[in-house]
Design a protein around this motif. Sequence first.
Motif, PDB file in Angstrom:
ATOM      1  N   MET A   1       0.977  -1.133   0.089  1.00  0.00           N
ATOM      2  CA  MET A   1      -0.138  -0.158   0.342  1.00  0.00           C
ATOM      3  C   MET A   1       0.589   1.046   0.481  1.00  0.00           C
ATOM      4  O   MET A   1       1.898   1.221   0.441  1.00  0.00           O
ATOM      5  N   GLU A   2       0.617   2.046  -0.631  1.00  0.00           N
ATOM      6  CA  GLU A   2       1.887   3.356  -1.206  1.00  0.00           C
ATOM      7  C   GLU A   2       0.702   3.980   0.302  1.00  0.00           C
ATOM      8  O   GLU A   2      -0.265   4.698  -0.671  1.00  0.00           O
ATOM      9  N   ILE A   3       1.735   4.607   0.757  1.00  0.00           N
ATOM     10  CA  ILE A   3       1.172   5.759   1.937  1.00  0.00           C
ATOM     11  C   ILE A   3       2.081   7.023   1.455  1.00  0.00           C
ATOM     12  O   ILE A   3       1.926   8.019   2.399  1.00  0.00           O
ATOM     13  N   GLY A   4       2.325   7.497   0.273  1.00  0.00           N
ATOM     14  CA  GLY A   4       2.893   8.706  -0.422  1.00  0.00           C
ATOM     15  C   GLY A   4       1.800  10.476   0.067  1.00  0.00           C
ATOM     16  O   GLY A   4       1.506  11.166   0.287  1.00  0.00           O
ATOM     17  N   ALA A   5       0.673   9.502  -0.283  1.00  0.00           N
ATOM     18  CA  ALA A   5      -0.717  10.717   0.272  1.00  0.00           C
ATOM     19  C   ALA A   5      -0.495  10.846   1.746  1.00  0.00           C
ATOM     20  O   ALA A   5      -1.139  12.525   2.197  1.00  0.00           O
ATOM     21  N   LEU A   6      -0.073  10.506   2.681  1.00  0.00           N
ATOM     22  CA  LEU A   6      -0.073  10.585   4.212  1.00  0.00           C
ATOM     23  C   LEU A   6       1.091  12.383   3.986  1.00  0.00           C
ATOM     24  O   LEU A   6       0.468  12.483   5.676  1.00  0.00           O
ATOM     25  N   PHE A  11      -4.253  16.045   1.393  1.00  0.00           N
ATOM     26  CA  PHE A  11      -4.141  15.129  -0.207  1.00  0.00           C
ATOM     27  C   PHE A  11      -6.124  15.060  -0.177  1.00  0.00           C
ATOM     28  O   PHE A  11      -7.169  14.897   0.668  1.00  0.00           O
ATOM     29  N   GLN A  12      -6.057  15.335  -1.364  1.00  0.00           N
ATOM     30  CA  GLN A  12      -8.285  14.777  -1.053  1.00  0.00           C
ATOM     31  C   GLN A  12      -8.243  14.391  -3.349  1.00  0.00           C
ATOM     32  O   GLN A  12      -7.173  14.237  -3.890  1.00  0.00           O
ATOM     33  N   ALA A  13      -9.310  14.091  -3.214  1.00  0.00           N
ATOM     34  CA  ALA A  13      -9.730  13.498  -4.199  1.00  0.00           C
ATOM     35  C   ALA A  13     -11.726  13.529  -4.639  1.00  0.00           C
ATOM     36  O   ALA A  13     -11.486  13.637  -3.812  1.00  0.00           O
ATOM     37  N   TRP A  14     -11.462  13.057  -5.737  1.00  0.00           N
ATOM     38  CA  TRP A  14     -12.993  13.308  -5.916  1.00  0.00           C
ATOM     39  C   TRP A  14     -13.917  12.145  -6.085  1.00  0.00           C
ATOM     40  O   TRP A  14     -12.951  10.338  -7.055  1.00  0.00           O
ATOM     41  N   LEU A  23     -16.002  15.994  -3.552  1.00  0.00           N
ATOM     42  CA  LEU A  23     -14.037  16.098  -3.828  1.00  0.00           C
ATOM     43  C   LEU A  23     -13.729  15.841  -2.284  1.00  0.00           C
ATOM     44  O   LEU A  23     -14.231  16.636  -1.129  1.00  0.00           O
ATOM     45  N   LEU A  24     -13.135  15.107  -1.728  1.00  0.00           N
ATOM     46  CA  LEU A  24     -13.041  14.881  -0.150  1.00  0.00           C
ATOM     47  C   LEU A  24     -11.297  14.838   0.209  1.00  0.00           C
ATOM     48  O   LEU A  24     -10.687  14.398  -0.767  1.00  0.00           O
ATOM     49  N   ARG A  25     -11.635  15.278   1.267  1.00  0.00           N
ATOM     50  CA  ARG A  25     -10.279  15.594   1.674  1.00  0.00           C
ATOM     51  C   ARG A  25      -9.994  14.279   2.591  1.00  0.00           C
ATOM     52  O   ARG A  25     -10.562  14.441   3.572  1.00  0.00           O
ATOM     53  N   TYR A  26      -8.553  13.981   2.362  1.00  0.00           N
ATOM     54  CA  TYR A  26      -8.001  12.496   4.088  1.00  0.00           C
ATOM     55  C   TYR A  26      -8.162  13.462   5.770  1.00  0.00           C
ATOM     56  O   TYR A  26      -7.600  14.790   5.362  1.00  0.00           O
ATOM     57  N   SER A 106     -14.127   9.570   3.462  1.00  0.00           N
ATOM     58  CA  SER A 106     -12.944  10.896   4.107  1.00  0.00           C
ATOM     59  C   SER A 106     -11.793   9.720   4.642  1.00  0.00           C
ATOM     60  O   SER A 106     -10.477  10.394   5.653  1.00  0.00           O
ATOM     61  N   LEU A 107     -11.923   8.997   5.366  1.00  0.00           N
ATOM     62  CA  LEU A 107     -11.575   7.956   6.835  1.00  0.00           C
ATOM     63  C   LEU A 107     -10.313   6.552   6.015  1.00  0.00           C
ATOM     64  O   LEU A 107      -9.675   6.293   6.518  1.00  0.00           O
ATOM     65  N   ASP A 108     -11.117   6.418   4.556  1.00  0.00           N
ATOM     66  CA  ASP A 108     -10.051   6.060   3.128  1.00  0.00           C
ATOM     67  C   ASP A 108      -8.955   5.967   3.290  1.00  0.00           C
ATOM     68  O   ASP A 108      -9.659   5.939   2.007  1.00  0.00           O
ATOM     69  N   LEU A 109      -7.983   6.109   4.184  1.00  0.00           N
ATOM     70  CA  LEU A 109      -6.911   6.674   2.461  1.00  0.00           C
ATOM     71  C   LEU A 109      -6.392   5.690   1.054  1.00  0.00           C
ATOM     72  O   LEU A 109      -6.437   6.186  -0.213  1.00  0.00           O
ATOM     73  N   ARG A 110      -6.572   4.210   0.948  1.00  0.00           N
ATOM     74  CA  ARG A 110      -7.048   3.421  -0.068  1.00  0.00           C
ATOM     75  C   ARG A 110      -7.804   4.199  -0.871  1.00  0.00           C
ATOM     76  O   ARG A 110      -7.499   4.140  -2.387  1.00  0.00           O
ATOM     77  N   GLY A 111      -8.732   3.980  -0.533  1.00  0.00           N
ATOM     78  CA  GLY A 111     -10.276   4.370  -1.167  1.00  0.00           C
ATOM     79  C   GLY A 111     -10.057   5.853  -2.245  1.00  0.00           C
ATOM     80  O   GLY A 111     -10.008   6.486  -3.126  1.00  0.00           O
ATOM     81  N   LEU A 112      -9.623   6.803  -1.062  1.00  0.00           N
ATOM     82  CA  LEU A 112      -9.657   8.057  -1.571  1.00  0.00           C
ATOM     83  C   LEU A 112      -7.808   8.000  -2.848  1.00  0.00           C
ATOM     84  O   LEU A 112      -7.539   8.785  -3.948  1.00  0.00           O
ATOM     85  N   VAL A 113      -6.996   7.104  -2.737  1.00  0.00           N
ATOM     86  CA  VAL A 113      -5.753   7.212  -2.947  1.00  0.00           C
ATOM     87  C   VAL A 113      -6.261   6.325  -4.416  1.00  0.00           C
ATOM     88  O   VAL A 113      -5.601   6.975  -6.008  1.00  0.00           O
ATOM     89  N   GLU A 114      -7.375   5.594  -4.821  1.00  0.00           N
ATOM     90  CA  GLU A 114      -7.507   4.892  -5.830  1.00  0.00           C
ATOM     91  C   GLU A 114      -8.487   5.867  -7.003  1.00  0.00           C
ATOM     92  O   GLU A 114      -8.592   5.889  -7.862  1.00  0.00           O
ATOM     93  N   ALA A 115      -9.330   6.515  -5.889  1.00  0.00           N
ATOM     94  CA  ALA A 115     -10.656   7.506  -7.071  1.00  0.00           C
ATOM     95  C   ALA A 115      -9.792   8.215  -7.062  1.00  0.00           C
ATOM     96  O   ALA A 115      -9.572   9.153  -8.341  1.00  0.00           O
ATOM     97  N   GLU A 116      -8.626   9.600  -6.434  1.00  0.00           N
ATOM     98  CA  GLU A 116      -7.615   9.348  -7.395  1.00  0.00           C
ATOM     99  C   GLU A 116      -6.115   9.527  -8.328  1.00  0.00           C
ATOM    100  O   GLU A 116      -6.367   9.872 -10.173  1.00  0.00           O
ATOM    101  N   ALA A 117      -6.420   7.991  -8.205  1.00  0.00           N
ATOM    102  CA  ALA A 117      -5.952   7.933 -10.420  1.00  0.00           C
ATOM    103  C   ALA A 117      -6.261   7.089 -11.234  1.00  0.00           C
ATOM    104  O   ALA A 117      -6.600   7.630 -11.534  1.00  0.00           O
ATOM    105  N   ALA A 118      -7.741   6.368 -10.409  1.00  0.00           N
ATOM    106  CA  ALA A 118      -8.611   6.749 -11.621  1.00  0.00           C
ATOM    107  C   ALA A 118      -9.101   8.031 -11.905  1.00  0.00           C
ATOM    108  O   ALA A 118      -9.440   8.384 -13.155  1.00  0.00           O
TER     109      ALA A 118
END
Length: 136
Positions: A1-6, A11-14, A23-26, A106-118
């Motif tokens: 799991m990439e944690i660079g977003a931390l 860090f935010q993603a649609w 648009l949610l911020r971690y 907003s508490l799901d780092l993995r989900g936000l990272v995946e949403a940002e990548a998508a």
Amino acid sequence: MEIGALMREDFQAWVPFQDAQVLLRYVPLEELEKLTREATEVHWDRRNRKVEKLNAREAARLLGRRAVRGWRGITLEGEAYPYSPEHCDFLMTRWLEFTKFVGEASLDLRGLVEAEAAERRKNSALTSGRAGTTRA
């Protein structure tokens, strides 16, 4: 799991929500703990004991203020319902599905990272000239 977003302060993603996107911020753990303290009401009972109770409505409002940065696709009577902190307060305190979504996403780092990548892939495809090309 990439944690660079931390390492990124904001860090935010649609993230897709029903027919819309939000648009949610971690929200990191220490911030969640702080808002929980802010939303906790303290009073004293008849025996002079301290009683603490979480005000769920205020906790939802505060989480919305910290996590939601915007939205697109949310409407009111067929018209775009523009993002504002006050509109977010309204949705967070009146729409349980929205509140639950914001709380989980907003508490799901993995989900936000995946949403940002998508979103990045989608935007890349739109600007690369490959999207929407037709053969003559």
